[in-house]
Design an enzyme around this catalytic site. Structure first.
Site, PDB file in Angstrom:
ATOM      1  N   GLY A 100       0.798  -1.217   0.000  1.00 39.33           N
ATOM      2  CA  GLY A 100       0.000   0.000   0.000  1.00 39.33           C
ATOM      3  C   GLY A 100       0.830   1.266   0.000  1.00 39.33           C
ATOM      4  N   ILE A 115       6.373  -8.646  11.908  1.00 35.54           N
ATOM      5  CA  ILE A 115       7.624  -9.408  11.932  1.00 35.54           C
ATOM      6  C   ILE A 115       8.703  -8.675  11.131  1.00 35.54           C
ATOM      7  CG2 ILE A 115       8.755 -11.599  11.389  1.00 35.54           C
ATOM      8  CD1 ILE A 115       6.636 -11.742  13.623  1.00 35.54           C
ATOM      9  N   LYS A 135      -5.334  23.901  44.093  1.00 35.45           N
ATOM     10  CA  LYS A 135      -4.068  24.329  44.679  1.00 35.45           C
ATOM     11  C   LYS A 135      -3.371  23.106  45.256  1.00 35.45           C
ATOM     12  CE  LYS A 135      -2.466  27.885  45.843  1.00 35.45           C
ATOM     13  NZ  LYS A 135      -2.953  28.851  46.833  1.00 35.45           N
ATOM     14  N   HIS A 136      -2.139  22.871  44.854  1.00 34.05           N
ATOM     15  CA  HIS A 136      -1.316  21.781  45.388  1.00 34.05           C
ATOM     16  C   HIS A 136      -2.046  20.434  45.349  1.00 34.05           C
ATOM     17  CE1 HIS A 136       2.188  24.128  46.466  1.00 34.05           C
ATOM     18  NE2 HIS A 136       1.356  25.079  46.842  1.00 34.05           N
ATOM     19  N   ASN A 173      -6.894  11.541  54.035  1.00 34.24           N
ATOM     20  CA  ASN A 173      -8.339  11.450  54.211  1.00 34.24           C
ATOM     21  C   ASN A 173      -8.985  12.779  53.829  1.00 34.24           C
ATOM     22  OD1 ASN A 173      -8.574   8.775  55.354  1.00 34.24           O
ATOM     23  ND2 ASN A 173      -7.789   9.589  57.271  1.00 34.24           N
ATOM     24  N   HIS A 207      -4.466   9.327  46.602  1.00 29.96           N
ATOM     25  CA  HIS A 207      -3.113   9.606  47.077  1.00 29.96           C
ATOM     26  C   HIS A 207      -2.191   9.815  45.887  1.00 29.96           C
ATOM     27  CE1 HIS A 207      -3.844   8.815  51.319  1.00 29.96           C
ATOM     28  NE2 HIS A 207      -4.543   7.744  50.970  1.00 29.96           N
TER      29      HIS A 207
END
Length: 614
Positions: free
Chosen positions: A50, A140, A287-288, A454, A614
């Site tokens: 192609g 391949i 923020k952060h 938390n 986390h």
């Protein structure tokens, strides 16, 4: 012990002219352009299938590999380029007398450049191909040519991606050939691609057998350097994409930093999920790597307009996305100072005007109107960061993180919180959970999903009004967020609304001054500087006045990222107008917590989904 081969001697030169190139690509982006360039430099083209057809259609002269090797393609195209005239032309060491003699004897010509892509194996898997189809899409010949060319980079150039074409053309134009540094760089990338490709095959094949993966290889493409990491001494730093995948955004303006991009990635996921979960335009202020605020488009009350310094005229002009960001920013405007914003919908002029007057580092959104983009590009002296989120970006099912030499892997938390998660009402009062309450439950739950654990969050009227992040004790999260709820409510106290600032006091200073007025715990030195901001020194906002005002608070929702282990969180939340509770449930103390909610006439839902982050 395996026998270690010695290096094969040959000549070493920096600039290698390109006289013959082998072209075989599945991704034909830009292939005609680079081949036209090569032909203009008298490069002879070899190609297959192609690719050869496309080049001929473009009017280029191409020799089929089968004609060149005098060996036809066979076995349904499985064997095309696996031939000594191909790999000998790639691997023959230039300047090595023995190699050059053998090449001449066997009619092997030098091939100086290979441009190829590998069969789309991973796309076939993602597209739901069956086992046999996936097997057929294991390349391949491509990896073989790739490795042969890359191994012999002292003389041959391997090009594996359309994003390298421009650099190749520039190098050949300037030097009449490729440089050793470019060949080394491209060879390194080629071997990385080969490793990634083989790893994908190995992982998929092992999955089919239901066995544990023997190895996982992830290959990254450096996109751009960062000034530094989390801190100025953490250099070098940079951003990379997974090879053959885009970044989840394009940079339209500014130079984003390490923390900016962490904020952008989390904030964008939050607003995208809020949009999906509520059907409303959504916004977040980060923020952060935790949200200071998040909200959906809900009209403002007259009192809120006064508290947020929105004139009646400006309120009429608010679009849904502008309304959402205005609410998100005003959840905790002190913490939002210098935020990174995210909105779920196209940024319009109304939203840009709100952002323009706030102290903010940047924004991520799915798009921008020309008027909005022009406004934002002038912010921060032209340094305001503007990111456009990649539409329909697929981050993959598994996410990885490296920490202290360890690589963690987990399924992404791709649960989208919706009204369907609010069906299990465990308290007696069930009919009080209206559509608006469910909306607030969704807002709070999705917000804490992207808050450092938390965490708990309070919401009301489609916006967060207090976020408590990153505490080891859940009740401390409630106390932290509750203090913010208290401040949010008291910003609407008549005494706070009536503060008479001097005209010279800046917007953020007014925000900070109101918060300090509410808190009231001034030092003597601080009070002197605080009072200097007013035309008339304000009367004290007394504790009894605060309590009287807060006693009217109601209709607030609290959401927790994990179950409440004790009733103390519910006892403390009752001080801030909480009427609704949403949490995963699953604690041995669920019955005690439910009883506490009944005592305070709170309705509580169990979602069954923990949302640690986390």
């Amino acid at each position: 012990m395996a026998h270690v081969l010695s290096a094969v001697a040959g000549s070493q030169q920096d600039i290698v002219p390109v006289t013959r190139a082998l072209i075989s690509v599945s991704d034909k982006t830009g292939i005609v352009e680079i081949c036209k360039f090569l032909v203009s430099k008298n490069v002879h083209l070899l190609s297959t299938g192609g690719t050869a057809k496309k080049l001929r259609e473009a009017g280029l002269e191409v020799m089929d590999v089968s004609e060149y090797t005098q060996s036809p393609e066979c076995l349904d195209g499985r064997v095309k380029t696996l031939h000594p005239k191909i790999h000998g032309g790639l691997l023959g060491v230039r300047g090595n007398k023995d190699h050059e003699t053998q090449m001449e004897e066997q009619g092997i010509g030098k091939i100086d450049m290979t441009i190829l892509n590998l069969y789309p194996f991973e796309q076939t898997v993602k597209g739901g191909g069956d086992f046999n189809q996936c097997i057929e899409n294991i390349d391949i010949g491509g990896p073989s040519m790739l490795r042969s060319t890359a191994k012999n980079h002292a003389a041959t150039t391997i090009v594996t991606s359309p994003d390298q074409y421009e650099e190749v053309m520039k190098c050949v134009e300037e030097h009449n050939g490729t440089t050793l540094s470019l060949r080394k760089k491209f060879a390194a990338r080629a071997f990385s691609l080969s490793a990634s490709y083989d790893s994908a095959i190995a992982n998929w094949f092992t999955d089919q057998l239901g066995e544990e993966k023997p190895v996982t290889t992830r290959v990254y493409k450096p996109e751009f350097p960062l000034k530094y990491g989390c801190n100025p001494h953490q250099k070098p730093a940079g951003i990379s994409s997974v090879l053959n995948s885009k970044l989840p955004f394009d940079v339209l303006n500014g130079v984003p930093g390490y923390i900016n991009l962490l904020d952008a990635a989390n904030a964008w996921q939050l607003v995208k999920e809020l949009r999906e979960g509520t059907g409303l335009a959504s916004a977040a202020s980060f923020k952060h790597v935790s949200p200071a605020g998040a909200a959906v488009a809900v009209p403002l009350s007259d009192v809120e307009c006064k508290a947020y310094e929105v004139t009646p005229e400006a309120a009429k002009e608010l679009t849904p996305v502008a309304m959402a960001y205005l609410r998100a920013r005003n959840a905790d405007p002190m913490c939002s100072f210098g935020d990174f914003a995210a909105v779920s919908d196209e940024v319009d002029e109304a939203t840009a005007k709100i952002l323009k007057k706030e102290v903010s580092d940047g924004i991520i959104a799915p798009g921008y109107t020309p008027e909005a983009l022009a406004i934002l590009k002038t912010k921060k002296g032209g340094k305001f960061i503007i990111l456009e989120a990649t539409k329909d970006y697929d981050p993959g099912e598994i996410e990885y993180r490296e920490v202290y030499g360890m690589t963690f892997a987990q399924k992404r938390n791709d649960v989208i919180i919706t009204k369907d998660h609010m069906n299990e009402i465990v308290t007696a009062s069930k009919d009080v959970v209206t559509d608006d309450v469910v909306r607030d439950m969704i807002v709070a739950s999705i917000c804490i999903k992207y808050t450092q654990s938390n965490s708990v969050g309070f919401s009301k009227d489609g916006m967060m009004v207090g976020v408590g992040a990153g505490q080891q004790s859940r009740v401390d999260c409630v106390k932290l967020a509750g203090r913010k709820v208290n401040t949010w409510y008291l910003r609407q106290h008549p005494k706070v609304l009536g503060l008479s600032f001097k005209a010279s006091v800046k917007r953020q200073d007014r925000v900070n001054a109101r918060v300090r007025y509410i808190e009231g715990d001034f030092t003597a030195e601080e009070r002197t500087r605080w009072e200097a901001q007013f035309e008339v020194v304000p009367e004290e906002l007394t504790m009894s006045e605060k309590k009287e005002f807060m006693a009217k608070a109601s209709g607030v929702t609290i959401s927790s990222d994990a179950f409440f282990p004790f009733r103390d969180s519910i006892d403390h939340a009752s001080k801030f107008g909480v009427s609704y509770v949403v949490q995963p449930g699953g604690s041995v103390q669920d019955q005690q917590v439910t009883a506490a909610c009944e005592e305070y006439k709170m309705a509580m839902c169990f979602t069954g989904v923990r949302l640690f982050h986390h």
